[in-house]
Scaffold this motif. Structure first.
Motif, PDB file in Angstrom:
ATOM      1  N   UNK A   1      -7.025   0.237  -5.126  1.00 37.26           N
ATOM      2  CA  UNK A   1      -5.855  -0.635  -4.995  1.00 37.26           C
ATOM      3  C   UNK A   1      -5.277  -0.570  -3.585  1.00 37.26           C
ATOM      4  N   UNK A   2      -5.212   0.637  -3.012  1.00 42.01           N
ATOM      5  CA  UNK A   2      -4.703   0.800  -1.650  1.00 42.01           C
ATOM      6  C   UNK A   2      -5.646   0.136  -0.651  1.00 42.01           C
ATOM      7  N   UNK A   3      -6.945   0.353  -0.826  1.00 43.12           N
ATOM      8  CA  UNK A   3      -7.926  -0.241   0.093  1.00 43.12           C
ATOM      9  C   UNK A   3      -7.896  -1.761   0.039  1.00 43.12           C
ATOM     10  N   UNK A   4      -7.634  -2.324  -1.124  1.00 46.96           N
ATOM     11  CA  UNK A   4      -7.538  -3.775  -1.247  1.00 46.96           C
ATOM     12  C   UNK A   4      -6.391  -4.304  -0.386  1.00 46.96           C
ATOM     13  N   UNK A   5      -5.231  -3.649  -0.439  1.00 47.13           N
ATOM     14  CA  UNK A   5      -4.088  -4.086   0.363  1.00 47.13           C
ATOM     15  C   UNK A   5      -4.361  -3.926   1.862  1.00 47.13           C
ATOM     16  N   UNK A   6      -5.001  -2.813   2.235  1.00 46.81           N
ATOM     17  CA  UNK A   6      -5.291  -2.579   3.654  1.00 46.81           C
ATOM     18  C   UNK A   6      -6.326  -3.570   4.176  1.00 46.81           C
ATOM     19  N   UNK A   7      -7.301  -3.893   3.358  1.00 46.64           N
ATOM     20  CA  UNK A   7      -8.312  -4.872   3.763  1.00 46.64           C
ATOM     21  C   UNK A   7      -7.684  -6.246   3.942  1.00 46.64           C
ATOM     22  N   UNK A   8      -6.783  -6.600   3.040  1.00 46.16           N
ATOM     23  CA  UNK A   8      -6.089  -7.889   3.165  1.00 46.16           C
ATOM     24  C   UNK A   8      -5.219  -7.923   4.412  1.00 46.16           C
ATOM     25  N   UNK A   9      -4.553  -6.809   4.723  1.00 50.87           N
ATOM     26  CA  UNK A   9      -3.725  -6.743   5.931  1.00 50.87           C
ATOM     27  C   UNK A   9      -4.585  -6.901   7.178  1.00 50.87           C
ATOM     28  N   UNK A  10      -5.696  -6.195   7.207  1.00 47.07           N
ATOM     29  CA  UNK A  10      -6.593  -6.287   8.365  1.00 47.07           C
ATOM     30  C   UNK A  10      -7.185  -7.677   8.498  1.00 47.07           C
ATOM     31  N   UNK A  11      -7.602  -8.261   7.369  1.00 47.16           N
ATOM     32  CA  UNK A  11      -8.196  -9.594   7.409  1.00 47.16           C
ATOM     33  C   UNK A  11      -7.204 -10.648   7.873  1.00 47.16           C
ATOM     34  N   UNK A  12      -5.927 -10.436   7.574  1.00 43.08           N
ATOM     35  CA  UNK A  12      -4.910 -11.412   7.998  1.00 43.08           C
ATOM     36  C   UNK A  12      -4.837 -11.487   9.508  1.00 43.08           C
ATOM     37  N   UNK A  13      -5.159 -10.377  10.180  1.00 42.70           N
ATOM     38  CA  UNK A  13      -5.141 -10.360  11.637  1.00 42.70           C
ATOM     39  C   UNK A  13      -6.495 -10.712  12.243  1.00 42.70           C
TER      40      UNK A  13
ATOM     41  N   UNK B   1       0.834  -1.205   0.000  1.00 42.17           N
ATOM     42  CA  UNK B   1       0.000   0.000   0.000  1.00 42.17           C
ATOM     43  C   UNK B   1       0.868   1.255   0.000  1.00 42.17           C
ATOM     44  N   UNK B   2       1.941   1.251   0.795  1.00 35.81           N
ATOM     45  CA  UNK B   2       2.857   2.396   0.840  1.00 35.81           C
ATOM     46  C   UNK B   2       3.521   2.592  -0.519  1.00 35.81           C
ATOM     47  N   UNK B   3       3.894   1.500  -1.164  1.00 37.30           N
ATOM     48  CA  UNK B   3       4.524   1.587  -2.490  1.00 37.30           C
ATOM     49  C   UNK B   3       3.570   2.229  -3.501  1.00 37.30           C
ATOM     50  N   UNK B   4       2.305   1.823  -3.470  1.00 41.35           N
ATOM     51  CA  UNK B   4       1.320   2.398  -4.394  1.00 41.35           C
ATOM     52  C   UNK B   4       1.179   3.899  -4.190  1.00 41.35           C
ATOM     53  N   UNK B   5       1.168   4.318  -2.927  1.00 45.41           N
ATOM     54  CA  UNK B   5       1.022   5.740  -2.620  1.00 45.41           C
ATOM     55  C   UNK B   5       2.272   6.522  -2.997  1.00 45.41           C
ATOM     56  N   UNK B   6       3.442   5.968  -2.716  1.00 46.53           N
ATOM     57  CA  UNK B   6       4.696   6.660  -2.999  1.00 46.53           C
ATOM     58  C   UNK B   6       4.953   6.789  -4.484  1.00 46.53           C
ATOM     59  N   UNK B   7       4.325   5.951  -5.281  1.00 42.91           N
ATOM     60  CA  UNK B   7       4.482   6.005  -6.734  1.00 42.91           C
ATOM     61  C   UNK B   7       3.853   7.261  -7.331  1.00 42.91           C
TER      62      UNK B   7
END
Length: 262
Positions: free
Chosen positions: A123-135, A98-104
């Motif tokens: 795209x950012x929300x997809x990564x954040x949702x996956x991170x949250x779901x992993x926990x 997510x940070x990479x997508x934003x920094x681009x």
């Protein structure tokens, strides 16, 4: 009629100017805010471990585990290094993406359309949702998978052979489940039905391991809150809200034109 058309043209000019300001200024302000929040979240997932180029033993973390049930099971679990890292590593990888997508999209980048912003936010929300779901969504495992994971063997001193242990992350908690087992005799009259996958298996669950058929006789679960995991979940929630708010602002402008300006 001419006055009405002039008013409409004037309103449209104002809206177009506001939309340009949104694309050129506010979007980048939100992206900076998101990067700051996610960098803080990423720091929460830095695992204390030793490796090449480091000196001294791995840092230890002690967790006081307790149960709210009537049996009042309690214990202290000491983790050393990255013995419990998969869920945390996966979450950190999604945050890094997510940070990479934003920094681009740095300050010099000019967004041309609202659709471009919406695509980035999705795209950012997809990564954040996956991170949250992993926990928030622990893996469902069969009892043989838990036995093969090696978690029971990581304890020092070694646990008795009739115990099976699973350790996992759930939301902001570290959870440890202890399954007490007994072997089913070959002449047992019980109908042997292996249990499927589950986060928490119940007494009576059966499975086959090696040449033995085993049954869970007792289950004990203890847990404790990990403050930095709670911080990470808050960061995920705030970041997702910022992304959605920006998407909503972009989408509002589409209602002012019969065609999509983005």
């Amino acid at each position: 009629m001419a006055t009405a058309m002039a008013a409409t043209a004037a309103e449209r000019a104002v809206l177009e100017e506001e939309f340009r300001w949104l694309l050129h200024d506010e979007v980048h302000a939100v992206l900076r805010q998101l990067q700051d929040i996610l960098k803080e979240a990423s720091l929460r997932f830095t695992l204390p471990c030793s490796g090449a180029g480091t000196e001294g033993p791995a840092k230890q973390e002690n967790f006081i585990l307790g149960s709210c049930s009537t049996d009042q099971v309690k214990g202290v679990l000491t983790l050393q290094g990255d013995a419990l890292s998969q869920a945390i590593q996966d979450a950190r990888n999604h945050v890094s993406q997510a940070i990479y997508l934003l920094a681009n999209r740095d300050e010099s980048y000019q967004f041309r359309t609202g659709a471009e912003v919406l695509k980035l936010m999705d795209a950012v929300m997809l990564q954040l949702t996956r991170a949250r779901n992993r926990l928030t969504t622990p893996a469902t495992l069969t009892l043989p998978e838990i036995a093969a994971s090696g978690l029971t063997r990581m304890f020092a001193p070694a646990l008795p052979s009739d115990l099976l242990v699973n350790v996992y992350i759930n939301l902001n908690k570290l959870c440890l489940t202890v399954y007490q087992l007994h072997a089913l005799q070959p002449n047992s009259t019980k109908n042997f039905r292996p249990a499927g996958g589950a986060v928490l298996h119940s007494p009576g669950a059966m499975f086959e391991w090696g040449s033995q058929r085993l049954e869970v006789s007792h289950v004990h679960k203890v847990e404790c809150v990990i403050p930095w995991l709670n911080d990470a979940l808050v960061f995920f929630t705030v970041s997702l809200q910022l992304c959605q708010q920006l998407k909503d602002k972009i989408s509002v402008f589409s209602s002012y034109w019969s065609y999509r300006p983005f």
